[in-house]
Design an enzyme around this catalytic site. Sequence first.
Site, short mmCIF file in Angstrom:
data_model
loop_
_atom_site.label_atom_id
_atom_site.label_comp_id
_atom_site.label_asym_id
_atom_site.label_seq_id
_atom_site.Cartn_x
_atom_site.Cartn_y
_atom_site.Cartn_z
N ARG A 177 -10.32 -12.10 5.44
CA ARG A 177 -10.69 -11.15 4.36
C ARG A 177 -9.67 -11.25 3.21
O ARG A 177 -8.47 -11.29 3.43
CB ARG A 177 -10.73 -9.73 4.92
CG ARG A 177 -11.08 -8.64 3.88
CD ARG A 177 -9.84 -8.02 3.27
NE ARG A 177 -10.16 -6.94 2.34
CZ ARG A 177 -9.27 -6.34 1.56
NH1 ARG A 177 -8.00 -6.72 1.59
NH2 ARG A 177 -9.62 -5.39 0.73
N VAL A 178 -10.18 -11.30 2.00
CA VAL A 178 -9.32 -11.34 0.81
C VAL A 178 -9.67 -10.15 -0.07
O VAL A 178 -10.85 -9.88 -0.33
CB VAL A 178 -9.53 -12.66 0.03
CG1 VAL A 178 -8.74 -12.65 -1.27
CG2 VAL A 178 -9.13 -13.86 0.88
N GLY A 179 -8.67 -9.44 -0.52
CA GLY A 179 -8.89 -8.29 -1.40
C GLY A 179 -8.73 -8.64 -2.86
O GLY A 179 -8.89 -9.79 -3.28
N ASP A 180 -8.42 -7.64 -3.65
CA ASP A 180 -8.33 -7.83 -5.10
C ASP A 180 -7.02 -8.46 -5.57
O ASP A 180 -6.97 -9.09 -6.62
CB ASP A 180 -8.45 -6.46 -5.80
CG ASP A 180 -7.33 -5.51 -5.35
OD1 ASP A 180 -7.24 -5.25 -4.13
OD2 ASP A 180 -6.53 -5.06 -6.18
N THR A 187 -4.56 -1.14 -7.25
CA THR A 187 -4.20 -0.96 -5.84
C THR A 187 -5.28 -0.09 -5.20
O THR A 187 -5.99 0.63 -5.90
CB THR A 187 -2.81 -0.30 -5.73
OG1 THR A 187 -2.50 -0.08 -4.35
CG2 THR A 187 -2.73 1.01 -6.46
N GLY A 188 -5.38 -0.19 -3.90
CA GLY A 188 -6.42 0.57 -3.21
C GLY A 188 -7.44 -0.37 -2.60
O GLY A 188 -7.13 -1.52 -2.28
N GLY A 219 -9.67 -3.04 -2.26
CA GLY A 219 -9.86 -4.22 -3.10
C GLY A 219 -11.30 -4.55 -3.40
O GLY A 219 -11.62 -5.05 -4.49
N THR A 263 -0.80 -1.92 -2.02
CA THR A 263 -0.31 -3.08 -2.76
C THR A 263 0.81 -2.70 -3.72
O THR A 263 0.79 -1.62 -4.28
CB THR A 263 -1.47 -3.62 -3.60
OG1 THR A 263 -2.57 -3.83 -2.74
CG2 THR A 263 -1.11 -4.86 -4.36
N1 GLY Z 1 -5.60 -3.70 -2.71
C1 GLY Z 1 -5.28 -4.51 -1.63
C2 GLY Z 1 -6.44 -5.02 -0.91
O1 GLY Z 1 -7.53 -4.46 -0.96
O2 GLY Z 1 -6.29 -6.01 -0.23
#
Ligand code: GLY
Length: 336
Positions: A224-227, A247-248, A250, A196
Amino acid sequence: MNRRNFLRNASISGAGIAAAATGISCNSTNTKEKETNSTSMPITRTLNAPVAICTWGFTDANETAGKALDAGMNALDAAIKGVAVEEEDIRNTTVGKGGAPDRNGTVSLDASVMDSNGNCGAVVCVENITNVAALAKVVMLETPHVMLAGEGAEELAYKHGFKADELLTPSSAAAYKEWLKTSEYKPLINIENHDTIGMLCMDKDGDIAGACTTSGLSYKMKGRVGDSPIIGAGLFIDNEVGGAAGTGLGEEIIKTVGSFLIVELMRQGKTPQEACEEAINRIVTKHNSVEDFQVAYIAINKKGETGSYCIHPGFAMMEYRNSKNSRIETKSHLKT
Ligand code: GLY
């Protein structure tokens, strides 16, 4: 595979952060400090601003934001302008156009923005639109909501003049075709590359805002949704205190509400560096092993001090200050 292992084994296109708190010679706790001139009339000066920082070695993106800040742009617009460089760079397979698709072969993007007044906007699972951070700003300004998903966000984009774009590039399509041969999620600690882009800007007035944008995990499950679009997880700003971005993987950032945590730790007196380290420790202590995934944070406080920290070595933060763009290698929980 149970859900926990699924997430632990999920491939992240990311590497490590690292930190190096910047030494700032400033005793003020507020960016705007009152001075007294020779006639005893109070004047206001701004300390240490403007500043732009971002995750990974996104040199051009950070410089773009920094120069915009130098030219007088406000923090939010500078952050959006900066991250747009990566959204539009088709060589970047984890952000914007050219991002890796989901398991079904569709590229879908997530993004969020937060301004210095505490306003925020986010979009999730957006297809066909490249500049999703700018779209998140439209959600913030033009709707009564904070977050729009999928087709609703895309419709809003077209209403506001965004153009439909093909986000799946030939090289991302080729990589996806290769991946289909095994269709496996596997750990990928990409130490020299990126994931990210999260960007935090402090403008000439000392106001802080940020943007965060991603295509998420490579070959993620559809939906799927991340952070990155979750306010408090991938991004959080409190203009009285500072801002943070992550980042990383999520899922780990969401579970510990990482960016909010960092801002609250700074409110309690921790430096940005100490706050990032504490937030990584919160994740690390919940796992027997953190070998399989990466998380990294960046943060800035109202003095303009910055910090970053990560789990795996290899992460760098970009920092633009005094018209100079520097790559800051970040300290990590795990050593090489
Ligand atoms: N950090 C991005 C995600 O996990 O989608």
